[in-house]
Design a protein around this motif. Structure first.
Motif, PDB file in Angstrom:
ATOM      1  N   VAL A 127      48.726  18.959  13.195  1.00  0.00           N
ATOM      2  CA  VAL A 127      47.707  19.826  12.394  1.00  0.00           C
ATOM      3  C   VAL A 127      46.875  20.734  13.183  1.00  0.00           C
ATOM      4  N   ALA A 128      46.791  22.039  12.994  1.00  0.00           N
ATOM      5  CA  ALA A 128      46.035  22.649  13.705  1.00  0.00           C
ATOM      6  C   ALA A 128      45.274  23.633  12.741  1.00  0.00           C
ATOM      7  N   ASN A 129      44.136  24.320  13.203  1.00  0.00           N
ATOM      8  CA  ASN A 129      43.332  25.472  12.313  1.00  0.00           C
ATOM      9  C   ASN A 129      44.317  26.574  11.951  1.00  0.00           C
ATOM     10  N   ASP A 130      44.279  26.924  10.827  1.00  0.00           N
ATOM     11  CA  ASP A 130      45.349  27.965  10.322  1.00  0.00           C
ATOM     12  C   ASP A 130      45.456  29.190  11.028  1.00  0.00           C
ATOM     13  N   ALA A 131      44.380  29.650  11.345  1.00  0.00           N
ATOM     14  CA  ALA A 131      44.133  30.803  12.417  1.00  0.00           C
ATOM     15  C   ALA A 131      44.956  30.918  13.886  1.00  0.00           C
ATOM     16  N   ASP A 132      44.702  29.429  14.279  1.00  0.00           N
ATOM     17  CA  ASP A 132      45.633  29.196  15.316  1.00  0.00           C
ATOM     18  C   ASP A 132      46.987  29.183  15.061  1.00  0.00           C
ATOM     19  N   VAL A 133      47.397  28.632  14.193  1.00  0.00           N
ATOM     20  CA  VAL A 133      48.808  28.708  13.762  1.00  0.00           C
ATOM     21  C   VAL A 133      49.512  30.126  13.266  1.00  0.00           C
ATOM     22  N   GLN A 134      48.561  30.798  12.833  1.00  0.00           N
ATOM     23  CA  GLN A 134      49.062  32.362  12.614  1.00  0.00           C
ATOM     24  C   GLN A 134      49.164  32.828  13.993  1.00  0.00           C
ATOM     25  N   GLY A 135      48.359  32.703  14.786  1.00  0.00           N
ATOM     26  CA  GLY A 135      48.052  33.367  16.122  1.00  0.00           C
ATOM     27  C   GLY A 135      49.437  32.964  17.058  1.00  0.00           C
ATOM     28  N   CYS A 136      49.880  31.709  16.733  1.00  0.00           N
ATOM     29  CA  CYS A 136      51.207  31.432  17.437  1.00  0.00           C
ATOM     30  C   CYS A 136      52.177  32.239  17.089  1.00  0.00           C
ATOM     31  N   GLY A 143      47.370  38.985  28.072  1.00  0.00           N
ATOM     32  CA  GLY A 143      45.897  39.297  28.055  1.00  0.00           C
ATOM     33  C   GLY A 143      45.107  38.433  27.103  1.00  0.00           C
ATOM     34  N   PHE A 144      43.883  38.858  26.600  1.00  0.00           N
ATOM     35  CA  PHE A 144      43.067  38.065  26.055  1.00  0.00           C
ATOM     36  C   PHE A 144      43.331  38.571  24.657  1.00  0.00           C
ATOM     37  N   GLU A 145      43.671  37.681  23.730  1.00  0.00           N
ATOM     38  CA  GLU A 145      44.086  38.065  22.266  1.00  0.00           C
ATOM     39  C   GLU A 145      43.465  37.326  21.116  1.00  0.00           C
ATOM     40  N   PHE A 146      42.652  37.969  20.157  1.00  0.00           N
ATOM     41  CA  PHE A 146      42.001  37.406  19.108  1.00  0.00           C
ATOM     42  C   PHE A 146      42.658  37.692  17.850  1.00  0.00           C
ATOM     43  N   VAL A 147      42.336  36.592  17.103  1.00  0.00           N
ATOM     44  CA  VAL A 147      43.253  36.637  15.692  1.00  0.00           C
ATOM     45  C   VAL A 147      42.026  36.293  14.847  1.00  0.00           C
ATOM     46  N   MET A 148      41.931  37.058  13.646  1.00  0.00           N
ATOM     47  CA  MET A 148      41.066  37.025  12.461  1.00  0.00           C
ATOM     48  C   MET A 148      41.835  37.043  11.379  1.00  0.00           C
ATOM     49  N   THR A 149      41.766  35.834  10.633  1.00  0.00           N
ATOM     50  CA  THR A 149      42.272  35.919   9.232  1.00  0.00           C
ATOM     51  C   THR A 149      41.298  36.038   8.201  1.00  0.00           C
ATOM     52  N   GLY A 151      40.957  35.814   4.153  1.00  0.00           N
ATOM     53  CA  GLY A 151      41.183  34.993   2.959  1.00  0.00           C
ATOM     54  C   GLY A 151      40.106  34.756   2.002  1.00  0.00           C
ATOM     55  N   THR A 152      40.163  33.298   1.849  1.00  0.00           N
ATOM     56  CA  THR A 152      39.009  32.680   1.178  1.00  0.00           C
ATOM     57  C   THR A 152      37.700  32.905   1.829  1.00  0.00           C
ATOM     58  N   GLY A 153      37.782  32.660   3.333  1.00  0.00           N
ATOM     59  CA  GLY A 153      36.821  32.824   4.346  1.00  0.00           C
ATOM     60  C   GLY A 153      37.192  33.708   5.650  1.00  0.00           C
ATOM     61  N   VAL A 154      36.861  33.291   6.788  1.00  0.00           N
ATOM     62  CA  VAL A 154      37.201  34.167   7.889  1.00  0.00           C
ATOM     63  C   VAL A 154      37.618  33.102   8.982  1.00  0.00           C
ATOM     64  N   GLY A 155      38.820  33.309   9.198  1.00  0.00           N
ATOM     65  CA  GLY A 155      39.252  32.357  10.454  1.00  0.00           C
ATOM     66  C   GLY A 155      39.468  32.953  11.860  1.00  0.00           C
ATOM     67  N   THR A 156      39.250  32.493  12.971  1.00  0.00           N
ATOM     68  CA  THR A 156      39.166  32.997  14.225  1.00  0.00           C
ATOM     69  C   THR A 156      40.206  32.243  15.293  1.00  0.00           C
ATOM     70  N   ALA A 157      40.894  32.776  16.236  1.00  0.00           N
ATOM     71  CA  ALA A 157      41.476  32.081  17.160  1.00  0.00           C
ATOM     72  C   ALA A 157      41.751  32.911  18.526  1.00  0.00           C
ATOM     73  N   LEU A 158      41.739  32.091  19.397  1.00  0.00           N
ATOM     74  CA  LEU A 158      41.721  33.044  20.641  1.00  0.00           C
ATOM     75  C   LEU A 158      42.794  32.474  21.628  1.00  0.00           C
ATOM     76  N   PHE A 159      43.393  33.236  22.273  1.00  0.00           N
ATOM     77  CA  PHE A 159      44.612  33.182  23.088  1.00  0.00           C
ATOM     78  C   PHE A 159      44.403  34.035  24.431  1.00  0.00           C
ATOM     79  N   HIS A 219      44.384  40.797  16.359  1.00  0.00           N
ATOM     80  CA  HIS A 219      45.459  40.688  14.973  1.00  0.00           C
ATOM     81  C   HIS A 219      44.800  40.174  13.933  1.00  0.00           C
ATOM     82  N   VAL A 220      45.017  40.920  13.000  1.00  0.00           N
ATOM     83  CA  VAL A 220      44.083  40.909  11.587  1.00  0.00           C
ATOM     84  C   VAL A 220      45.328  40.323  10.603  1.00  0.00           C
ATOM     85  N   GLY A 221      45.091  39.284  10.069  1.00  0.00           N
ATOM     86  CA  GLY A 221      45.944  38.625   9.095  1.00  0.00           C
ATOM     87  C   GLY A 221      45.333  38.121   7.899  1.00  0.00           C
TER      88      GLY A 221
END
Length: 257
Positions: A127-136, A143-149, A151-159, A219-221
């Protein structure tokens, strides 16, 4: 992110049941080792109110006809550490756009979601945060990549160079007019102000995040990314398909738990 089982060898044709839990819907499919869907994606509306027991029964019912799976990946719209839920704004409401309910907050806080799902499905589960999974599914590994989802709210993930960094709830950070990113960019706000004004806010939010993250790529999803025009976004931004929330479930198993 967590695993309820130690690392193990998987068959060459390993089948992963990937589940994307969202504030408006639960989606699932069986994936092959490359992340391609072996089944049709199934979906059900998120039930409200949704305490842990109702989520469990809903996802089990949703996926029971998808066939054999060797393992399960779950993207969850909240903060999960060591398999236990720490924070889940969307499912702590009695209705989709309702107020937070203290009883639901208490029911979710500390709930061992990974353990419960492993028992329910009978196979190893992550189980992982949904933004983390999308980022995968979408990061390039450079480099340094940021994921912003969105939807209902705003999710974030860092790679960093393809490595998933510890999860933070970046959507809860202050943004503008005393509100958080989530309050200004969530689905309730989008409906209130309309897509055009909301899209301008998204551009402003990307700029605001970059002021303190200094990312190489964002990455905006998420389901509401479809309301954005790629031509209006900063040059470091790219829109990614909403199916990434499921496809990332395979790569999740390639990362260190």
């Amino acid at each position: 992110m967590t695993s309820t089982a130690p690392a193990q060898e998987w068959p060459a044709d390993v089948r992963t049941l990937a589940i994307d839990v969202g504030g408006s819907g639960f989606k699932a499919a069986i994936l092959d080792p490359a992340g391609a869907m072996l089944t049709e994606r199934v979906r059900v509306e998120t039930p409200y109110p949704c305490p842990p027991e109702r989520l469990m029964s809903s996802v089990v019912d949703l996926t029971q006809d998808l066939g054999h799976r060797d393992r399960v990946s779950v993207g969850f719209p909240g903060l999960v550490r060591n398999g236990k839920v720490r924070n889940i704004p969307s499912l702590s409401r009695t209705a989709y756009d309702g107020d937070t309910d203290p009883a639901l907050e208490d029911a979710w806080r500390g709930f061992d979601l990974a353990g419960a799902l492993t028992e329910a499905f009978g196979v190893p589960t992550k189980v992982a945060n949904d933004a983390d999974v999308q980022g995968c599914a979408v990061v390039s590994g450079e480099g340094f990549e940021f994921v912003m989802t969105l939807g209902t709210g705003v999710g974030t993930a860092l790679f960093l160079d393809g490595r998933l960094l510890p999860h933070i709830e970046g959507g809860h950070a202050p943004f503008r007019k005393g509100d958080t990113f989530e309050e200004q960019l969530g689905n309730v706000a989008r409906k209130q102000i309309g897509n055009e004004r909301w899209a301008r806010r998204v551009v402003e939010a990307i700029t605001a995040y970059d002021r303190f993250l200094f990312f190489d790529t964002i990455h905006v999803g998420g389901g509401n990314a479809k309301h954005l025009d790629p031509a209006d976004l900063p040059h470091k931004a790219r829109i990614v398909a909403n199916t990434a929330g499921i496809i990332g479930g395979v790569r999740l198993w390639d990362l260190d738990a």
